[in-house]
Motif scaffolding. Structure first.
Motif, PDB file in Angstrom:
ATOM      1  N   GLU A 198       0.823  -1.211   0.000  1.00 22.82           N
ATOM      2  CA  GLU A 198       0.000   0.000   0.000  1.00 22.82           C
ATOM      3  C   GLU A 198       0.857   1.262   0.000  1.00 22.82           C
ATOM      4  OE1 GLU A 198      -3.309   0.245  -0.480  1.00 22.82           O
ATOM      5  OE2 GLU A 198      -3.174  -1.910  -0.806  1.00 22.82           O
ATOM      6  N   ILE A 199       1.937   1.244   0.752  1.00 21.42           N
ATOM      7  CA  ILE A 199       2.847   2.396   0.784  1.00 21.42           C
ATOM      8  C   ILE A 199       3.483   2.591  -0.594  1.00 21.42           C
ATOM      9  CG2 ILE A 199       5.031   3.252   1.734  1.00 21.42           C
ATOM     10  CD1 ILE A 199       4.181   1.945   4.412  1.00 21.42           C
ATOM     11  N   CYS A 200       3.908   1.501  -1.213  1.00 19.93           N
ATOM     12  CA  CYS A 200       4.521   1.584  -2.540  1.00 19.93           C
ATOM     13  C   CYS A 200       3.522   2.093  -3.586  1.00 19.93           C
ATOM     14  CB  CYS A 200       5.094   0.234  -2.963  1.00 19.93           C
ATOM     15  SG  CYS A 200       6.596  -0.205  -2.056  1.00 19.93           S
ATOM     16  N   LYS A 201       2.273   1.664  -3.488  1.00 21.63           N
ATOM     17  CA  LYS A 201       1.239   2.169  -4.402  1.00 21.63           C
ATOM     18  C   LYS A 201       1.070   3.666  -4.241  1.00 21.63           C
ATOM     19  CE  LYS A 201      -1.831  -1.850  -4.685  1.00 21.63           C
ATOM     20  NZ  LYS A 201      -3.168  -2.339  -4.297  1.00 21.63           N
ATOM     21  N   ALA A 202       0.947   4.103  -3.000  1.00 15.29           N
ATOM     22  CA  ALA A 202       0.704   5.521  -2.725  1.00 15.29           C
ATOM     23  C   ALA A 202       1.882   6.392  -3.150  1.00 15.29           C
ATOM     24  CB  ALA A 202       0.414   5.716  -1.240  1.00 15.29           C
ATOM     25  N   LEU A 203       3.096   5.883  -2.981  1.00 14.68           N
ATOM     26  CA  LEU A 203       4.296   6.659  -3.314  1.00 14.68           C
ATOM     27  C   LEU A 203       4.816   6.371  -4.721  1.00 14.68           C
ATOM     28  CD1 LEU A 203       6.237   6.425   0.070  1.00 14.68           C
ATOM     29  CD2 LEU A 203       4.979   8.388  -0.843  1.00 14.68           C
ATOM     30  N   GLU A 204       4.151   5.429  -5.414  1.00 17.30           N
ATOM     31  CA  GLU A 204       4.568   5.025  -6.762  1.00 17.30           C
ATOM     32  C   GLU A 204       6.066   4.703  -6.781  1.00 17.30           C
ATOM     33  OE1 GLU A 204       3.315   8.068  -9.489  1.00 17.30           O
ATOM     34  OE2 GLU A 204       1.204   7.770  -9.007  1.00 17.30           O
ATOM     35  N   CYS A 205       6.430   3.724  -5.943  1.00 20.56           N
ATOM     36  CA  CYS A 205       7.830   3.340  -5.839  1.00 20.56           C
ATOM     37  C   CYS A 205       7.948   1.834  -5.641  1.00 20.56           C
ATOM     38  CB  CYS A 205       8.489   4.086  -4.686  1.00 20.56           C
ATOM     39  SG  CYS A 205       7.891   3.620  -3.044  1.00 20.56           S
ATOM     40  N   GLN A 206       9.165   1.374  -5.539  1.00 24.33           N
ATOM     41  CA  GLN A 206       9.466  -0.031  -5.300  1.00 24.33           C
ATOM     42  C   GLN A 206       9.862  -0.207  -3.829  1.00 24.33           C
ATOM     43  OE1 GLN A 206       9.276  -2.654  -7.564  1.00 24.33           O
ATOM     44  NE2 GLN A 206       8.247  -1.094  -8.777  1.00 24.33           N
ATOM     45  N   PRO A 207       9.701  -1.418  -3.269  1.00 24.49           N
ATOM     46  CA  PRO A 207      10.106  -1.645  -1.878  1.00 24.49           C
ATOM     47  C   PRO A 207      11.566  -1.244  -1.610  1.00 24.49           C
ATOM     48  CG  PRO A 207       8.800  -3.489  -2.628  1.00 24.49           C
ATOM     49  CD  PRO A 207       9.047  -2.612  -3.831  1.00 24.49           C
ATOM     50  N   GLY A 208      12.427  -1.448  -2.587  1.00 22.80           N
ATOM     51  CA  GLY A 208      13.835  -1.083  -2.437  1.00 22.80           C
ATOM     52  C   GLY A 208      14.072   0.412  -2.356  1.00 22.80           C
ATOM     53  N   ASP A 209      13.093   1.201  -2.755  1.00 25.67           N
ATOM     54  CA  ASP A 209      13.202   2.650  -2.607  1.00 25.67           C
ATOM     55  C   ASP A 209      12.973   3.059  -1.158  1.00 25.67           C
ATOM     56  OD1 ASP A 209      13.578   3.031  -5.387  1.00 25.67           O
ATOM     57  OD2 ASP A 209      11.407   3.082  -5.718  1.00 25.67           O
ATOM     58  N   ILE A 210      12.312   2.209  -0.405  1.00 24.10           N
ATOM     59  CA  ILE A 210      11.970   2.505   0.985  1.00 24.10           C
ATOM     60  C   ILE A 210      12.893   1.785   1.963  1.00 24.10           C
ATOM     61  CG2 ILE A 210      10.162   2.278   2.747  1.00 24.10           C
ATOM     62  CD1 ILE A 210       8.139   2.494   0.436  1.00 24.10           C
ATOM     63  N   LEU A 211      13.232   0.532   1.655  1.00 24.94           N
ATOM     64  CA  LEU A 211      14.061  -0.279   2.547  1.00 24.94           C
ATOM     65  C   LEU A 211      15.437  -0.475   1.933  1.00 24.94           C
ATOM     66  CD1 LEU A 211      11.439  -3.033   3.420  1.00 24.94           C
ATOM     67  CD2 LEU A 211      11.988  -0.987   4.736  1.00 24.94           C
ATOM     68  N   GLU A 212      16.463  -0.307   2.752  1.00 20.52           N
ATOM     69  CA  GLU A 212      17.838  -0.427   2.273  1.00 20.52           C
ATOM     70  C   GLU A 212      18.652  -1.228   3.283  1.00 20.52           C
ATOM     71  OE1 GLU A 212      21.556   2.572   1.193  1.00 20.52           O
ATOM     72  OE2 GLU A 212      19.699   3.384   2.006  1.00 20.52           O
ATOM     73  N   TYR A 213      19.439  -2.167   2.784  1.00 23.89           N
ATOM     74  CA  TYR A 213      20.339  -2.935   3.650  1.00 23.89           C
ATOM     75  C   TYR A 213      21.714  -2.275   3.629  1.00 23.89           C
ATOM     76  CZ  TYR A 213      23.584  -6.426   5.293  1.00 23.89           C
ATOM     77  OH  TYR A 213      24.579  -7.052   5.984  1.00 23.89           O
ATOM     78  N   LEU A 214      22.266  -2.058   4.810  1.00 24.49           N
ATOM     79  CA  LEU A 214      23.636  -1.568   4.932  1.00 24.49           C
ATOM     80  C   LEU A 214      24.463  -2.620   5.648  1.00 24.49           C
ATOM     81  CD1 LEU A 214      23.090   2.120   6.154  1.00 24.49           C
ATOM     82  CD2 LEU A 214      23.567   1.331   3.841  1.00 24.49           C
ATOM     83  N   SER A 215      25.729  -2.693   5.298  1.00 22.84           N
ATOM     84  CA  SER A 215      26.606  -3.605   6.032  1.00 22.84           C
ATOM     85  C   SER A 215      26.675  -3.122   7.479  1.00 22.84           C
ATOM     86  CB  SER A 215      28.014  -3.597   5.416  1.00 22.84           C
ATOM     87  OG  SER A 215      28.648  -2.355   5.673  1.00 22.84           O
ATOM     88  N   PRO A 216      26.952  -4.023   8.409  1.00 26.24           N
ATOM     89  CA  PRO A 216      27.037  -3.592   9.812  1.00 26.24           C
ATOM     90  C   PRO A 216      28.004  -2.426  10.029  1.00 26.24           C
ATOM     91  CG  PRO A 216      26.941  -5.969   9.695  1.00 26.24           C
ATOM     92  CD  PRO A 216      27.072  -5.476   8.269  1.00 26.24           C
ATOM     93  N   ALA A 217      29.134  -2.405   9.313  1.00 26.09           N
ATOM     94  CA  ALA A 217      30.104  -1.316   9.459  1.00 26.09           C
ATOM     95  C   ALA A 217      29.510   0.004   8.960  1.00 26.09           C
ATOM     96  CB  ALA A 217      31.382  -1.648   8.708  1.00 26.09           C
ATOM     97  N   ASP A 218      28.840  -0.028   7.793  1.00 26.12           N
ATOM     98  CA  ASP A 218      28.226   1.190   7.248  1.00 26.12           C
ATOM     99  C   ASP A 218      27.081   1.676   8.137  1.00 26.12           C
ATOM    100  OD1 ASP A 218      29.970   1.311   5.117  1.00 26.12           O
ATOM    101  OD2 ASP A 218      28.603   0.314   3.718  1.00 26.12           O
ATOM    102  N   TYR A 219      26.328   0.738   8.684  1.00 30.09           N
ATOM    103  CA  TYR A 219      25.240   1.088   9.577  1.00 30.09           C
ATOM    104  C   TYR A 219      25.774   1.772  10.834  1.00 30.09           C
ATOM    105  CZ  TYR A 219      21.010   0.696  12.404  1.00 30.09           C
ATOM    106  OH  TYR A 219      19.927   0.980  13.186  1.00 30.09           O
ATOM    107  N   LYS A 220      26.868   1.236  11.361  1.00 29.28           N
ATOM    108  CA  LYS A 220      27.472   1.803  12.559  1.00 29.28           C
ATOM    109  C   LYS A 220      27.945   3.236  12.276  1.00 29.28           C
ATOM    110  CE  LYS A 220      30.813   0.789  16.167  1.00 29.28           C
ATOM    111  NZ  LYS A 220      31.813  -0.140  16.666  1.00 29.28           N
ATOM    112  N   LYS A 221      28.544   3.466  11.090  1.00 24.46           N
ATOM    113  CA  LYS A 221      28.973   4.817  10.710  1.00 24.46           C
ATOM    114  C   LYS A 221      27.788   5.754  10.613  1.00 24.46           C
ATOM    115  CE  LYS A 221      32.825   3.239   7.883  1.00 24.46           C
ATOM    116  NZ  LYS A 221      33.278   3.113   6.498  1.00 24.46           N
ATOM    117  N   LEU A 222      26.711   5.278  10.011  1.00 25.18           N
ATOM    118  CA  LEU A 222      25.510   6.102   9.840  1.00 25.18           C
ATOM    119  C   LEU A 222      24.900   6.492  11.169  1.00 25.18           C
ATOM    120  CD1 LEU A 222      23.338   7.257   7.850  1.00 25.18           C
ATOM    121  CD2 LEU A 222      22.134   5.101   8.162  1.00 25.18           C
ATOM    122  N   MET A 223      24.871   5.543  12.096  1.00 29.00           N
ATOM    123  CA  MET A 223      24.214   5.774  13.383  1.00 29.00           C
ATOM    124  C   MET A 223      25.152   6.467  14.396  1.00 29.00           C
ATOM    125  SD  MET A 223      21.432   4.815  12.387  1.00 29.00           S
ATOM    126  CE  MET A 223      20.327   4.931  13.751  1.00 29.00           C
TER     127      MET A 223
END
Length: 76
Positions: A50-75
């Motif tokens: 439903e979110i993808c329909k409303a935003l006219e996007c793909q699930p990958g536009d909303i959810l992103e996987y980061l490596s644990p190291a990249d996630y730690k840098k981001l946070m």
């Protein structure tokens, strides 16, 4: 968790508010806020659809996987 929710990015790209999305997908503001903040532990495929329909996007536009190291840098 190295899954990042980019809902705020997609909302900005679509020039849509969280309130507008909430009304379009019939999800409470509280639940969308939890998802947007990255505090959600799970999301139903039907909700994601439903979110993808409303935003006219793909699930990958909303959810992103980061490596644990990249996630730690981001946070910090």
């Amino acid at each position: 968790m190295p899954i990042v929710v980019n809902l705020d990015v997609m909302l900005a790209k679509r020039k849509m508010t969280l309130t507008e999305l909430s009304e379009k997908v019939d999800i409470t503001m509280a639940n969308l806020s939890i998802l947007k903040s990255g505090k959600a532990k799970a999301i139903r495929f039907s909700t994601l659809e439903e979110i993808c329909k409303a935003l006219e996007c793909q699930p990958g536009d909303i959810l992103e996987y980061l490596s644990p190291a990249d996630y730690k840098k981001l946070m910090g």
